[in-house]
Enzyme design. Structure first.
Site, PDB file in Angstrom:
ATOM      1  N   ASP A 188      35.484 -11.795 -14.399  1.00 31.14           N
ATOM      2  CA  ASP A 188      35.308 -13.263 -14.426  1.00 31.14           C
ATOM      3  C   ASP A 188      34.515 -13.651 -15.676  1.00 31.14           C
ATOM      4  O   ASP A 188      33.410 -14.190 -15.608  1.00 31.14           O
ATOM      5  CB  ASP A 188      34.598 -13.753 -13.157  1.00 31.14           C
ATOM      6  CG  ASP A 188      33.193 -13.170 -12.985  1.00 31.14           C
ATOM      7  OD1 ASP A 188      32.358 -13.835 -12.325  1.00 31.14           O
ATOM      8  OD2 ASP A 188      32.916 -12.077 -13.524  1.00 31.14           O
TER       9      ASP A 188
ATOM     10  N   ASP B 256      30.882  -9.664 -18.727  1.00 35.26           N
ATOM     11  CA  ASP B 256      32.283  -9.220 -18.591  1.00 35.26           C
ATOM     12  C   ASP B 256      32.908  -9.025 -19.973  1.00 35.26           C
ATOM     13  O   ASP B 256      33.652  -8.073 -20.211  1.00 35.26           O
ATOM     14  CB  ASP B 256      33.120 -10.258 -17.845  1.00 35.26           C
ATOM     15  CG  ASP B 256      32.585 -10.607 -16.475  1.00 35.26           C
ATOM     16  OD1 ASP B 256      31.622 -11.388 -16.410  1.00 35.26           O
ATOM     17  OD2 ASP B 256      33.103 -10.075 -15.486  1.00 35.26           O
TER      18      ASP B 256
ATOM     19  N   ASN C 177      32.115 -16.579 -12.370  1.00 37.12           N
ATOM     20  CA  ASN C 177      31.181 -17.246 -13.290  1.00 37.12           C
ATOM     21  C   ASN C 177      31.663 -18.657 -13.647  1.00 37.12           C
ATOM     22  O   ASN C 177      30.864 -19.547 -13.946  1.00 37.12           O
ATOM     23  CB  ASN C 177      31.057 -16.432 -14.579  1.00 37.12           C
ATOM     24  CG  ASN C 177      30.254 -15.171 -14.366  1.00 37.12           C
ATOM     25  OD1 ASN C 177      29.280 -15.166 -13.606  1.00 37.12           O
ATOM     26  ND2 ASN C 177      30.676 -14.082 -14.993  1.00 37.12           N
TER      27      ASN C 177
ATOM     28  N   THR D 206      34.406  -6.513 -11.970  1.00 34.81           N
ATOM     29  CA  THR D 206      33.077  -6.971 -12.402  1.00 34.81           C
ATOM     30  C   THR D 206      32.853  -8.444 -12.069  1.00 34.81           C
ATOM     31  O   THR D 206      32.049  -9.124 -12.714  1.00 34.81           O
ATOM     32  CB  THR D 206      32.883  -6.757 -13.916  1.00 34.81           C
ATOM     33  OG1 THR D 206      33.888  -7.518 -14.616  1.00 34.81           O
ATOM     34  CG2 THR D 206      32.981  -5.293 -14.300  1.00 34.81           C
TER      35      THR D 206
ATOM     36  N   PHE E 194      25.330 -12.009  -6.947  1.00 31.74           N
ATOM     37  CA  PHE E 194      26.321 -13.081  -7.103  1.00 31.74           C
ATOM     38  C   PHE E 194      27.741 -12.651  -6.732  1.00 31.74           C
ATOM     39  O   PHE E 194      28.420 -13.354  -5.970  1.00 31.74           O
ATOM     40  CB  PHE E 194      26.295 -13.578  -8.561  1.00 31.74           C
ATOM     41  CG  PHE E 194      27.303 -14.656  -8.860  1.00 31.74           C
ATOM     42  CD1 PHE E 194      28.475 -14.354  -9.544  1.00 31.74           C
ATOM     43  CD2 PHE E 194      27.094 -15.969  -8.466  1.00 31.74           C
ATOM     44  CE1 PHE E 194      29.412 -15.339  -9.833  1.00 31.74           C
ATOM     45  CE2 PHE E 194      28.018 -16.969  -8.754  1.00 31.74           C
ATOM     46  CZ  PHE E 194      29.187 -16.652  -9.434  1.00 31.74           C
ATOM     47  N   ASN E 195      28.232 -11.565  -7.270  1.00 28.90           N
ATOM     48  CA  ASN E 195      29.640 -11.194  -7.038  1.00 28.90           C
ATOM     49  C   ASN E 195      29.950 -11.015  -5.561  1.00 28.90           C
ATOM     50  O   ASN E 195      31.017 -11.415  -5.086  1.00 28.90           O
ATOM     51  CB  ASN E 195      29.989  -9.905  -7.791  1.00 28.90           C
ATOM     52  CG  ASN E 195      30.081 -10.106  -9.288  1.00 28.90           C
ATOM     53  OD1 ASN E 195      30.243 -11.237  -9.758  1.00 28.90           O
ATOM     54  ND2 ASN E 195      29.929  -9.037 -10.045  1.00 28.90           N
TER      55      ASN E 195
ATOM     56  N   HIS F 289      25.130  -6.497 -16.929  1.00 26.06           N
ATOM     57  CA  HIS F 289      25.582  -5.936 -15.664  1.00 26.06           C
ATOM     58  C   HIS F 289      26.932  -5.217 -15.760  1.00 26.06           C
ATOM     59  O   HIS F 289      27.063  -4.050 -15.407  1.00 26.06           O
ATOM     60  CB  HIS F 289      25.733  -7.048 -14.611  1.00 26.06           C
ATOM     61  CG  HIS F 289      24.516  -7.890 -14.411  1.00 26.06           C
ATOM     62  ND1 HIS F 289      23.428  -7.489 -13.641  1.00 26.06           N
ATOM     63  CD2 HIS F 289      24.221  -9.135 -14.863  1.00 26.06           C
ATOM     64  CE1 HIS F 289      22.526  -8.460 -13.629  1.00 26.06           C
ATOM     65  NE2 HIS F 289      22.961  -9.458 -14.365  1.00 26.06           N
ATOM     66  N   ASP F 290      27.938  -5.936 -16.232  1.00 27.39           N
ATOM     67  CA  ASP F 290      29.317  -5.462 -16.070  1.00 27.39           C
ATOM     68  C   ASP F 290      29.648  -4.258 -16.925  1.00 27.39           C
ATOM     69  O   ASP F 290      30.463  -3.412 -16.543  1.00 27.39           O
ATOM     70  CB  ASP F 290      30.296  -6.600 -16.364  1.00 27.39           C
ATOM     71  CG  ASP F 290      30.105  -7.749 -15.393  1.00 27.39           C
ATOM     72  OD1 ASP F 290      30.389  -8.905 -15.761  1.00 27.39           O
ATOM     73  OD2 ASP F 290      29.660  -7.489 -14.254  1.00 27.39           O
TER      74      ASP F 290
END
Ligand code: RIB
Ligand code: CA
Length: 312
Positions: free
Chosen positions: A12, A17, A41, A126, A167-168, A241-242
């Site tokens: 996203d 990402d 996102n 992700t 969040f995800n 993060h991703d």
């Protein structure tokens, strides 16, 4: 080196990402079969356009992109403009797309690509797990063609969207529960590890110093991404993060994991979207997930900068 691992990214974009896509395309250990997009996102139209714009920046219009599902399985979509901006990828002068998303959409693309692959494929989600959850519901017969799901999401400890949810997983807990209960090999790259995979203003400078368009664009994107973290957490050191989920597949020796039983809360008033991790090996809780916990910050940052530097 053995032959490259076939992977599909489900994302996203999203600043992190975008770095995950770049890392995946730069690594010789991976063969990116395609990119599927999901609402998260930002809405699906934006996340899809952002994926195409990143591929234009990297001059990789050959990589298939297929748009997935905009809304979570059972809930309205919640986006994160305060983190990623209105477009989902604010802060840089990105090129216009030079390719188009595939007409068949993400679920059909995923199913056809898995079916056609001569070997099982690793999925690297992700974003919210809507596409992957739907794929598993619609095509259970393709599970043997999925080698592993190495996802960015969840946490053993505190969440980042609510005190208990990352969040995800928060956005689509029902889809996440389908994935975690699928019986497939899963690696969870949650906040425990991603908050060790930090890049900040020194890395912005290093990206700028590359003197390339990708370097300039990612310097601007990273600087924008650090802004939210500086305001929210008081530091510009920002978890990418991703890209951790990609690194965990390409270079597994860089990532320390531990097996745990993990399930997803979908009903809790205060705990919706929580990845409930069994810390103590409770009876009847056979580990179903490799939880990623450790990564070396400097090595990770080098990996990401090296990946951006590999595109001119
Ligand atoms: O919680 C972090 C995750 O949510 C990352 O994947 C980020 O891109 C957002 O999707
Ligand atoms: Ca994401």
């Amino acid at each position: 080196m053995s032959h490259p691992i076939p992977v599909i990214l489900d994302c996203d974009p999203g600043h992190d990402d975008a770095l995950a896509i770049t890392l995946a395309l730069a690594r010789p250990e991976l063969n990116v079969l395609g990119i599927t997009t999901v609402g998260g996102n930002a809405g699906l139209e934006n996340t899809t356009r952002n994926a195409l714009r990143i591929l234009a920046l990297l001059n990789r219009p050959d990589v298939p992109v297929a748009a997935g599902i905009d809304d979570p399985l059972l809930r309205p979509l919640e986006t994160a403009p305060e983190v990623h901006g209105k477009s989902g990828l604010d802060g840089a002068d990105l090129p216009e797309p030079i390719s188009e998303a595939r007409p068949e959409g993400a679920i059909a693309f995923l199913a056809a690509t898995l079916a056609a692959s001569p070997e099982p494929v690793t999925l690297i989600p992700t974003g919210p797990l809507t596409n992957i959850g739907l794929l598993l519901l619609a095509h259970p017969e393709l599970k043997p063609k999925i080698a592993r799901i190495c996802l960015m999401g969840g946490a053993m400890g505190a969440g980042n969207w609510t005190p208990s949810a990352e969040f995800n997983i928060w956005v689509d807990p029902e889809a996440a529960r389908i994935v975690f209960r699928s019986g497939l090999p899963i690696t969870m790259c949650g906040l425990d590890i991603t908050h060790k995979a930090l890049m900040g203003l020194p890395e912005v400078d290093r990206l700028r110093a590359l003197g390339t368009r990708p370097g300039d664009v990612f310097a601007d994107l990273l600087f924008f991404f650090t802004r939210f973290h500086l305001e929210r957490y008081g530091t510009a050191d920002t978890p990418i993060h991703d890209a951790v989920a990609v690194a965990a597949v390409a270079l597994p020796h860089l990532v320390g994991t531990r097996p745990h039983h993990v399930d997803v809360e979908v009903n809790g008033e205060l705990t919706r979207g929580m990845t409930v991790v069994d810390h103590r090996g409770q009876p009847g809780k056979t580990p179903n997930v490799d939880v990623a916990l450790d990564i070396d910050r400097a090595a990770f940052a080098e990996l990401v900068i090296e990946a951006v530097a590999s595109f001119r």
